[in-house]
Design a protein around this motif. Structure first.
Motif, mmCIF file in Angstrom:
data_model
loop_
_atom_site.group_PDB
_atom_site.id
_atom_site.type_symbol
_atom_site.label_atom_id
_atom_site.label_comp_id
_atom_site.label_asym_id
_atom_site.label_seq_id
_atom_site.Cartn_x
_atom_site.Cartn_y
_atom_site.Cartn_z
ATOM 1 N N LYS A 103 0.834 -1.211 0.000
ATOM 2 C CA LYS A 103 0.000 0.000 0.000
ATOM 3 C C LYS A 103 0.867 1.259 0.000
ATOM 4 C CE LYS A 103 -4.240 1.623 0.221
ATOM 5 N NZ LYS A 103 -5.187 1.377 -0.878
ATOM 6 N N THR A 104 1.982 1.194 0.726
ATOM 7 C CA THR A 104 2.892 2.343 0.771
ATOM 8 C C THR A 104 3.526 2.575 -0.602
ATOM 9 O OG1 THR A 104 3.341 1.953 3.097
ATOM 10 C CG2 THR A 104 4.962 3.271 1.898
ATOM 11 N N ALA A 105 3.929 1.500 -1.258
ATOM 12 C CA ALA A 105 4.508 1.637 -2.602
ATOM 13 C C ALA A 105 3.520 2.308 -3.544
ATOM 14 C CB ALA A 105 4.900 0.258 -3.135
ATOM 15 N N GLU A 106 2.255 1.947 -3.393
ATOM 16 C CA GLU A 106 1.210 2.509 -4.256
ATOM 17 C C GLU A 106 0.931 3.977 -3.914
ATOM 18 O OE1 GLU A 106 -2.350 0.055 -4.189
ATOM 19 O OE2 GLU A 106 -3.573 1.842 -4.454
ATOM 20 N N GLU A 107 0.764 4.245 -2.629
ATOM 21 C CA GLU A 107 0.398 5.608 -2.188
ATOM 22 C C GLU A 107 1.515 6.614 -2.442
ATOM 23 O OE1 GLU A 107 -2.354 6.880 -0.070
ATOM 24 O OE2 GLU A 107 -3.469 5.186 -0.934
ATOM 25 N N LEU A 108 2.753 6.182 -2.132
ATOM 26 C CA LEU A 108 3.881 7.112 -2.261
ATOM 27 C C LEU A 108 4.567 6.999 -3.616
ATOM 28 C CD1 LEU A 108 5.466 6.828 1.332
ATOM 29 C CD2 LEU A 108 3.647 8.348 0.511
ATOM 30 N N LYS A 109 3.991 6.156 -4.496
ATOM 31 C CA LYS A 109 4.525 5.985 -5.864
ATOM 32 C C LYS A 109 6.027 5.691 -5.839
ATOM 33 C CE LYS A 109 0.996 8.820 -8.064
ATOM 34 N NZ LYS A 109 0.070 8.848 -6.913
ATOM 35 N N SER B 284 -3.377 4.243 8.158
ATOM 36 C CA SER B 284 -2.638 5.459 7.794
ATOM 37 C C SER B 284 -1.261 5.106 7.258
ATOM 38 C CB SER B 284 -2.491 6.376 9.019
ATOM 39 O OG SER B 284 -1.663 5.773 9.989
ATOM 40 N N ILE B 285 -0.745 5.996 6.442
ATOM 41 C CA ILE B 285 0.630 5.890 5.943
ATOM 42 C C ILE B 285 1.254 7.269 6.064
ATOM 43 C CG2 ILE B 285 2.079 5.533 3.912
ATOM 44 C CD1 ILE B 285 -0.051 3.512 2.927
ATOM 45 N N SER B 286 2.375 7.350 6.762
ATOM 46 C CA SER B 286 3.035 8.640 6.970
ATOM 47 C C SER B 286 4.490 8.537 6.571
ATOM 48 C CB SER B 286 2.959 9.047 8.447
ATOM 49 O OG SER B 286 1.670 8.860 8.960
ATOM 50 N N PRO B 287 4.920 9.367 5.616
ATOM 51 C CA PRO B 287 6.357 9.409 5.313
ATOM 52 C C PRO B 287 7.122 9.820 6.562
ATOM 53 C CG PRO B 287 5.077 10.559 3.634
ATOM 54 C CD PRO B 287 4.136 10.280 4.766
#
Lengths: 109, 226
Positions: free
Chosen positions: A57-63, A105-108
């Motif tokens: 999901k992180t790979a997708e969200e943060l491209k 949630s996903i947070s850089p």
């Protein structure tokens, strides 16, 4: 004399009831007793598949280029969720995922 | 311009990888250990090599958790991907329909754990084992195999080996079998992932060169690829 016998009987009855309650507790808890040969890890991490769901999901969200996001650590977060710390080429992120596999949630980082 | 000997140039080329390996060796901040439930004392106790050997001798196999089984596995990774959870001593081979085949594994001991995203670059049945120079230095007994120990039941790599690559370069790590099947569930290797021979043969029959391998190990330093 009858009074003494009656008191002894009452005491025995109470003790018996007490024991049965204790035994009942033991019976109840014995359901949670691990079986012989059960194994576990000394530390608590998020289930493997949840760590990878967070990574995807992180790979997708943060491209993330190439899509290679690696979970590096994880821990319980609240009662039914996990925090997964992730790294990828050029950055890091923190993901919160619940036990059903829903990313909250996903947070850089 | 100074011309360096070819061996020295080769060594220089490997320096970044060696640095990563050294870092990996130093950075294992938190080593998870398997524990086993002792019904006699009703306590969880550390699953040490001694306890593992005792269990194996008594039961003829590893604890049930470490035996091959199909488990639910929610993932976006495609079937054929290998996922290694070094903390829990499990290797998952992703299957269709959100399932995986789970195998018990032995992983790197303290200082030898690592994490990263690699791929299977080569596969070999009954592989030859060649101890690296540093292993020979630690264990002079292994010197007799400096030129390679032929494959067979006494070979430490066991029945099958899958060589892990980063790009086109051998990482020096492998997924392999073992001649010590009681070590499944332990942190005991020099960084390789070991399965018992029956399991590694099963895995070998299901995977292909090029398969993605994701290695998770909390606290371990990262190998290349991420």
């Amino acid at each position: 004399m009858n009074m003494i016998v009656s008191r002894k009987f009452t005491a025995l009855l109470a003790a018996g009831l007490g024991l049965s309650v204790v035994a009942g507790c033991n019976t109840s808890s014995s359901n949670q007793t691990p079986s012989a040969g059960a194994v576990r890890s000394s530390g608590e991490t998020a289930p493997t598949d949840l760590q990878l769901l967070c990574a995807a999901k992180t790979a997708e969200e943060l491209k993330v280029t190439g899509g290679n996001v690696l979970p590096v650590s994880s821990m319980p977060s609240g009662e039914s969720a996990y925090q997964v710390n992730l790294t990828f080429d050029g950055g890091q992120a923190v993901c919160i995922i619940d036990e059903t596999g829903t990313v909250q949630s996903i947070s850089p980082a | 311009m100074i011309k360096l000997p070819s061996a020295f140039r080769t060594l220089l080329g490997w320096l970044p990888a060696l640095a990563v390996l050294v870092f990996a060796g130093m950075a294992l901040a938190q080593s998870f250990q398997t524990q086993i439930y002792d019904p006699t004392t009703r306590k969880w106790v550390d699953y040490t090599p001694r306890a593992a050997a005792k269990f194996y001798n008594r039961h003829g196999q590893s604890p049930e958790e470490f035996r091959r089984q199909v488990v639910p596995f929610r993932t976006a990774e495609k079937p054929g991907t290998i996922i290694i959870d070094g903390d829990r001593h499990f290797l998952y081979l992703v299957q269709p329909n959100f399932q995986a085949i789970r195998y018990g594994i032995g992983v790197g001991r303290d200082g030898f754990g690592w994490a990263g995203i690699v791929k299977i670059g080569r596969m070999q049945e009954w592989p030859t084992w060649t101890p690296p120079p540093e292993m020979i230095a630690r264990d002079p007994e292994s010197a007799k195999w400096a030129n390679g120990m032929p494959g067979g039941p006494d070979n430490p790599l066991g029945a099958r080996a899958m060589y892990l690559y980063v790009g086109n370069k051998d990482s020096i790590y492998r997924i392999h079998g073992t001649n010590q099947p009681w070590t499944i569930g332990l942190n005991i290797s020099s960084g390789c992932i070991r399965l018992n021979n029956e399991d590694v043969s099963d895995l070998y029959s299901r995977v292909e060169v090029g398969a993605k391998v994701i290695v998770l190990m909390q606290g371990a330093a990262l190998y290349k690829g991420v």
